[in-house]
Enzyme design. Sequence first.
Site, short mmCIF file in Angstrom:
data_model
loop_
_atom_site.label_atom_id
_atom_site.label_comp_id
_atom_site.label_asym_id
_atom_site.label_seq_id
_atom_site.Cartn_x
_atom_site.Cartn_y
_atom_site.Cartn_z
N GLY A 193 0.08 5.33 -4.43
CA GLY A 193 -0.47 6.92 -4.52
C GLY A 193 -0.02 7.91 -3.76
N ASP A 197 0.77 -1.19 -0.09
CA ASP A 197 0.03 -0.04 0.06
C ASP A 197 0.84 1.29 -0.03
OD1 ASP A 197 -2.43 1.40 0.09
OD2 ASP A 197 -2.85 1.05 2.11
N GLU A 234 -12.20 -4.58 -4.40
CA GLU A 234 -12.75 -2.95 -4.33
C GLU A 234 -12.13 -2.08 -5.00
OE1 GLU A 234 -11.93 -5.23 -1.78
OE2 GLU A 234 -14.00 -5.72 -1.15
N ASN A 235 -11.00 -2.56 -5.56
CA ASN A 235 -10.10 -1.57 -6.36
C ASN A 235 -10.63 -1.14 -7.83
OD1 ASN A 235 -6.85 -2.59 -5.08
ND2 ASN A 235 -8.05 -1.02 -4.60
C1 IPE Z 1 -5.57 -2.75 -0.18
O1 IPE Z 1 -5.01 -1.42 -0.34
C2 IPE Z 1 -5.52 -3.44 -1.61
C3 IPE Z 1 -4.12 -3.69 -2.24
C4 IPE Z 1 -2.93 -3.38 -1.42
C5 IPE Z 1 -4.11 -4.16 -3.51
P1 IPE Z 1 -6.36 -0.22 -0.82
O2 IPE Z 1 -5.39 1.16 -0.64
O3 IPE Z 1 -7.12 -0.49 -1.86
O4 IPE Z 1 -7.05 -0.54 0.93
P2 IPE Z 1 -7.80 0.54 1.54
O5 IPE Z 1 -8.88 0.89 0.48
O6 IPE Z 1 -7.25 2.03 1.86
O7 IPE Z 1 -8.31 -0.26 2.76
C1 IPE Z 2 -1.33 0.26 -3.30
O1 IPE Z 2 -1.24 1.79 -3.57
C2 IPE Z 2 -1.81 -0.31 -4.81
C3 IPE Z 2 -3.18 -0.79 -5.01
C4 IPE Z 2 -3.96 -0.67 -4.07
C5 IPE Z 2 -3.36 -1.13 -6.35
P1 IPE Z 2 -2.42 2.54 -3.44
O2 IPE Z 2 -2.96 3.13 -4.90
O3 IPE Z 2 -3.66 2.40 -2.53
O4 IPE Z 2 -1.69 3.78 -2.86
P2 IPE Z 2 -2.48 4.92 -1.94
O5 IPE Z 2 -3.11 4.36 -0.59
O6 IPE Z 2 -3.72 5.71 -2.49
O7 IPE Z 2 -1.30 5.79 -1.38
MG MG Z 3 -4.11 2.50 -0.57
#
Ligand code: IPE
Ligand code: IPE
Ligand code: MG
Length: 246
Positions: A21, A18, A65-66
Amino acid sequence: MLHGKLSKVPTHLAIIMDGNGRWAKARMLQRIIGHQRGVETVKRVVEECSNLGIRYLTLFAFSAENWFRPKTEVKALMLLLKHYIIAETKRMVEDNIRFQVIGNRPELPADVLHHLDEASRVTAGNSGMTLTLALSYGARQEIAAAVRRIAHEVAAGRIAPDEINDTSFAGFLDTSHMPDPDFLIRTSGEMRISNFLLWQLAYTELYFTEKNWPDFDRDELMKALVHYQSRERRFGKTSDQVKGRI
Ligand code: IPE
Ligand code: IPE
Ligand code: MG
């Protein structure tokens, strides 16, 4: 050298990758650049874990959920995934890594699925680390699917309701052929499970680091693994029992 300190490594390491972003945002870059950097971390961590003798590495790469993220981000992630798998399949063959996917396969784009299946096929006979990518994966969905399959078996008279217990149930999950994770790492400072392996994490040691995934380097991995070594896994028993004193 940190390497020498590791007397035991987890058999099964699971990681919630995680913070891609936020890594990008902090640098005024687009989120996708964070994901690209995240892929580089994946390559390094896979290599490190394989070298350390970890038997199973399971990475949460894309959640059920992504799919609800902006379409452009989802598209970019699927493209990155495809490029990753095309580029890494050869390396996995060379490194004796067995590749597989868990999650809701039908939701993945056909071309991505094709390359994932190809990677699984050509590495199926490998005897080294098993690398599992959780893609379009949600634990509640996985558990519901297992219940559905069991219900069909019961309806067909192949399973008696009284035969259903925690051990037999686990056999209907996507992870039926793997031991439960010993250790879970989540990066980026979030302290939640986000619908990952809810059943399998029942007795897993949890570890959270503030580092965003693109910054999760070898030192961070070693720090986490050294931490794991200090954990006493009691599985409901007392410390004395675990140490064999009584
Ligand atoms: C969890 O990360 C899913 C993955 C790492 C693929 P998210 O960024 O989607 O989780 P939430 O929404 O913050 O709980
Ligand atoms: C994890 O990083 C990758 C996926 C969930 C695909 P994020 O994209 O969730 O990064 P943040 O949480 O927005 O920083
Ligand atoms: Mg995330």
